[in-house]
Motif scaffolding. Structure first.
Motif, mmCIF file in Angstrom:
data_model
loop_
_atom_site.group_PDB
_atom_site.id
_atom_site.type_symbol
_atom_site.label_atom_id
_atom_site.label_comp_id
_atom_site.label_asym_id
_atom_site.label_seq_id
_atom_site.Cartn_x
_atom_site.Cartn_y
_atom_site.Cartn_z
ATOM 1 N N UNK A 50 -8.471 -8.365 -5.482
ATOM 2 C CA UNK A 50 -7.237 -8.264 -4.632
ATOM 3 C C UNK A 50 -5.830 -8.167 -5.495
ATOM 4 N N UNK A 51 -5.977 -7.712 -6.870
ATOM 5 C CA UNK A 51 -4.935 -7.589 -7.896
ATOM 6 C C UNK A 51 -4.329 -6.135 -7.303
ATOM 7 N N UNK A 52 -4.839 -5.147 -6.708
ATOM 8 C CA UNK A 52 -4.468 -4.108 -6.279
ATOM 9 C C UNK A 52 -4.043 -4.264 -4.727
ATOM 10 N N UNK A 53 -2.783 -3.776 -4.258
ATOM 11 C CA UNK A 53 -2.200 -3.719 -2.859
ATOM 12 C C UNK A 53 -1.652 -2.427 -2.638
ATOM 13 N N UNK A 54 -2.060 -1.661 -1.684
ATOM 14 C CA UNK A 54 -1.209 -0.400 -1.673
ATOM 15 C C UNK A 54 0.096 -0.618 -0.986
ATOM 16 N N UNK A 55 0.227 -1.795 -0.547
ATOM 17 C CA UNK A 55 1.647 -1.997 -0.053
ATOM 18 C C UNK A 55 2.791 -1.553 -1.202
ATOM 19 N N UNK A 56 2.543 -1.866 -2.332
ATOM 20 C CA UNK A 56 3.341 -1.609 -3.303
ATOM 21 C C UNK A 56 3.422 -0.314 -3.919
ATOM 22 N N UNK A 57 4.603 0.214 -4.118
ATOM 23 C CA UNK A 57 4.885 1.542 -4.410
ATOM 24 C C UNK A 57 4.157 1.956 -5.740
ATOM 25 N N UNK A 58 4.146 1.137 -6.735
ATOM 26 C CA UNK A 58 3.464 1.338 -8.019
ATOM 27 C C UNK A 58 1.944 1.736 -7.599
ATOM 28 N N UNK A 59 1.182 1.078 -6.920
ATOM 29 C CA UNK A 59 -0.204 1.086 -6.533
ATOM 30 C C UNK A 59 -0.303 2.259 -5.765
ATOM 31 N N UNK A 60 0.393 2.588 -4.756
ATOM 32 C CA UNK A 60 0.247 3.584 -3.873
ATOM 33 C C UNK A 60 0.638 5.017 -4.724
ATOM 34 N N UNK A 61 1.582 4.974 -5.408
ATOM 35 C CA UNK A 61 1.807 6.240 -6.223
ATOM 36 C C UNK A 61 0.767 6.578 -7.224
ATOM 37 N N UNK A 62 0.175 5.600 -7.963
ATOM 38 C CA UNK A 62 -0.777 5.776 -9.053
ATOM 39 C C UNK A 62 -2.339 5.601 -8.560
ATOM 40 N N UNK A 333 6.451 11.262 1.520
ATOM 41 C CA UNK A 333 5.362 10.582 1.650
ATOM 42 C C UNK A 333 5.842 9.154 1.467
ATOM 43 N N UNK A 334 6.828 8.880 0.307
ATOM 44 C CA UNK A 334 7.533 7.664 0.008
ATOM 45 C C UNK A 334 8.025 7.038 1.381
ATOM 46 N N UNK A 335 8.870 7.649 2.042
ATOM 47 C CA UNK A 335 9.438 7.097 3.177
ATOM 48 C C UNK A 335 8.327 6.556 4.257
ATOM 49 N N UNK A 336 7.332 7.246 4.373
ATOM 50 C CA UNK A 336 6.209 6.876 5.382
ATOM 51 C C UNK A 336 5.583 5.676 4.777
ATOM 52 N N UNK A 337 5.255 5.601 3.484
ATOM 53 C CA UNK A 337 4.728 4.343 2.844
ATOM 54 C C UNK A 337 5.778 3.113 3.353
ATOM 55 N N UNK A 338 7.044 3.376 2.938
ATOM 56 C CA UNK A 338 8.166 2.370 3.170
ATOM 57 C C UNK A 338 7.883 1.929 4.762
ATOM 58 N N UNK A 339 8.067 2.805 5.525
ATOM 59 C CA UNK A 339 7.950 2.354 6.865
ATOM 60 C C UNK A 339 6.709 2.127 7.507
ATOM 61 N N UNK A 340 5.820 2.193 6.877
ATOM 62 C CA UNK A 340 4.153 1.952 7.430
ATOM 63 C C UNK A 340 3.286 1.574 6.378
ATOM 64 N N UNK A 341 3.586 0.409 5.765
ATOM 65 C CA UNK A 341 3.039 0.015 4.364
ATOM 66 C C UNK A 341 1.629 -0.502 4.588
#
Length: 478
Positions: A50-62, A333-341
């Protein structure tokens, strides 16, 4: 025979960082300091998942590549995966991310369905030699078998799998370590039941053991969550050639310490991820506001998205999955990630009408919609009320709790208490969290890997979806 100076090794362990990138520079600085301090004495650095968590922009984007880069810069030797890696990214995504991993990745209870062997980026165990000390490491992760199966993977029950690897390792090494993303109660049971494990370094349940638990000859450890602590273990050779823990603690991470290379790399990862997520996925001609205590268009849109994705007649979702309203104009896509992480997936269950009714009654109560929820993939703050699609709910707010719903209509007919209905909902409810009656639904069918934000994107692109979202499902009785 003269007894030489005993060999020692220091082991640093982290777990459940969940992409709290504000801590990783401090962790890297601490590890570098320990290397300098140890000089010629061996140091082993491991992570328990659980080092990765797609709530974070850095993980989601990469898709996890930023996490791998940070682990490389920190100098991890061996890692295992948690459910956040194994279930929120596809095996293909993980393969691309871990192709760049310099550490070894071990996990003995995840196999590919097609090959009955671990994925190419994973091994069941590894043996590392440091300073003349041979260390055998295996790992195991929480066996969410039904979910892994949807990704083409098999999750074995851990105990037998671990026992096999420990027996194979014990004759070859000085120290046997289990990297366990299984939770504290399982770690304690394994320590009691399995012989030959010197250290169980744990995670998953976010437990902080400031001093390791000694169970028989096994030390059970855990370093909390979010990178707030680093576990530190010192093992020392005994006259009979075995190794014993002589020091065990959890060290608070000092935010004033910072590895500059990691810090500058994080800035680059953030910019790269934001650029990737800046893609416009929809353009809307009106704002969709959000309410947690009553019906609102954005909540309705989420319910519509889930009903269409699950191909059911009814959907029940909680508005707390959404962190704000949707503005008019370009939607990225980033806004949807921010609003629904939240890394939450849709699923289908068969619910009795009376359980649907109870769920909707609870949705009218502040002690439910205002409840704070933690875990099970939920990354919001409060549960929020229930947004529905496919039903019309007539209610009287002036009546007593659990008797406020006057009538529920489905396809022009009243909902029947004992009849079963196919309902599209969210996987987290099947664990009995939040609106618990949904967990009474039978034959759950989970739908991976798409998250709710992916479903919202598709619904926003569907003609007429915004008009539908503004149509009331909850109607007040006069």
């Amino acid at each position: 025979m003269q007894w030489n100076e005993p060999k020692t090794i220091t082991i640093l362990h982290t777990n459940d960082i969940h992409s709290h990138f504000e801590k990783v520079g401090s962790i890297a600085a601490y590890v570098a300091g320990q290397r300098e301090e140890a000089k010629d004495s061996p140091l082993l650095v491991v992570d328990i998942g659980d080092h990765m968590d797609r709530t974070a922009v850095e993980t989601e984007g990469t898709m996890g590549r930023s996490n791998v880069d940070i682990m490389n810069l920190t100098g991890y030797d061996v890692i295992t995966i948690g459910n956040n890696e194994g279930l929120t990214l596809t095996p293909e995504d993980l393969g691309r991310a871990y192709a760049e991993l310099q550490a070894q990745l071990v996990c003995c209870n995840i196999l590919e369905e097609a090959t009955d062997a671990p994925p190419s980026w994973m091994k069941k165990y590894t043996i590392i030699e440091k300073g003349g000390v041979k260390i055998g490491l295996t790992g195991a992760t929480a066996p969410f078998a039904t979910f892994y199966e949807l990704l083409g993977l098999k999750a074995l029950e851990p105990e037998d799998a671990i026992k096999r690897e420990v027996e194979a390792l014990r004759q070859q090494v000085d120290i046997v370590i289990l990297l366990s993303h299984l939770g504290l109660s399982t770690d304690q049971r394994l320590a009691e039941r399995l012989e030959g494990i010197d250290l169980i370094l744990g995670g998953h349940t976010h437990h902080l053991l400031e001093e390791p638990l000694l169970i028989g000859s096994t030390a059970v450890c855990g370093a909390g969550k979010f990178g707030n602590y680093i576990g530190k273990i010192r093992m020392e050779e005994q006259p009979d050639g075995s190794y014993r823990m002589t020091e065990g603690s959890c060290v608070p991470v000092d935010a004033d310490l910072m590895d500059e290379t990691v810090s500058s790399r994080l800035v680059r990862h953030r910019l790269q991820a934001e650029q990737i997520l800046n893609t416009t996925v929809a353009v809307i001609d009106r704002a969709l506001h959000l309410e947690y205590a009553e019906e609102s268009p954005f909540g309705n849109l989420l319910a519509q998205a889930v009903r269409r994705h699950t191909n059911t007649g009814i959907s029940l979702v909680n508005t707390g999955q959404l962190l704000g309203g949707l503005p008019k104009g370009d939607i990225s896509a980033g806004l949807l990630h921010t609003l629904c992480p939240s890394p939450v997936n849709a699923c289908v269950v068969r619910m009795k009408g009376k359980d649907i009714r109870s769920t909707l009654e609870q949705s009218l109560l502040p002690e439910f919609w205002g409840r704070e929820i933690v875990g099970f993939g939920f990354r919001g703050e409060i549960l929020g009320n229930v947004a529905v699609d496919g039903l019309e709910v007539l209610y009287d707010a002036g009546r007593i709790p659990y008797d406020r719903i006057v009538q529920i209509t489905f396809m022009g007919e009243q909902l029947k208490d004992e009849q079963e209905y196919e309902v599209g909902t969210l996987d987290m409810f099947t664990f009995g969290i939040g609106y618990e009656n949904i967990a009474l639904g039978e034959n759950p069918r989970f739908m991976l890997p798409d998250f709710l934000r992916d479903l919202l994107r598709l619904e926003l692109q569907r003609p007429g979806s915004l008009d539908e979202s503004e149509q009331n499902r909850w109607v007040k009785a006069h």
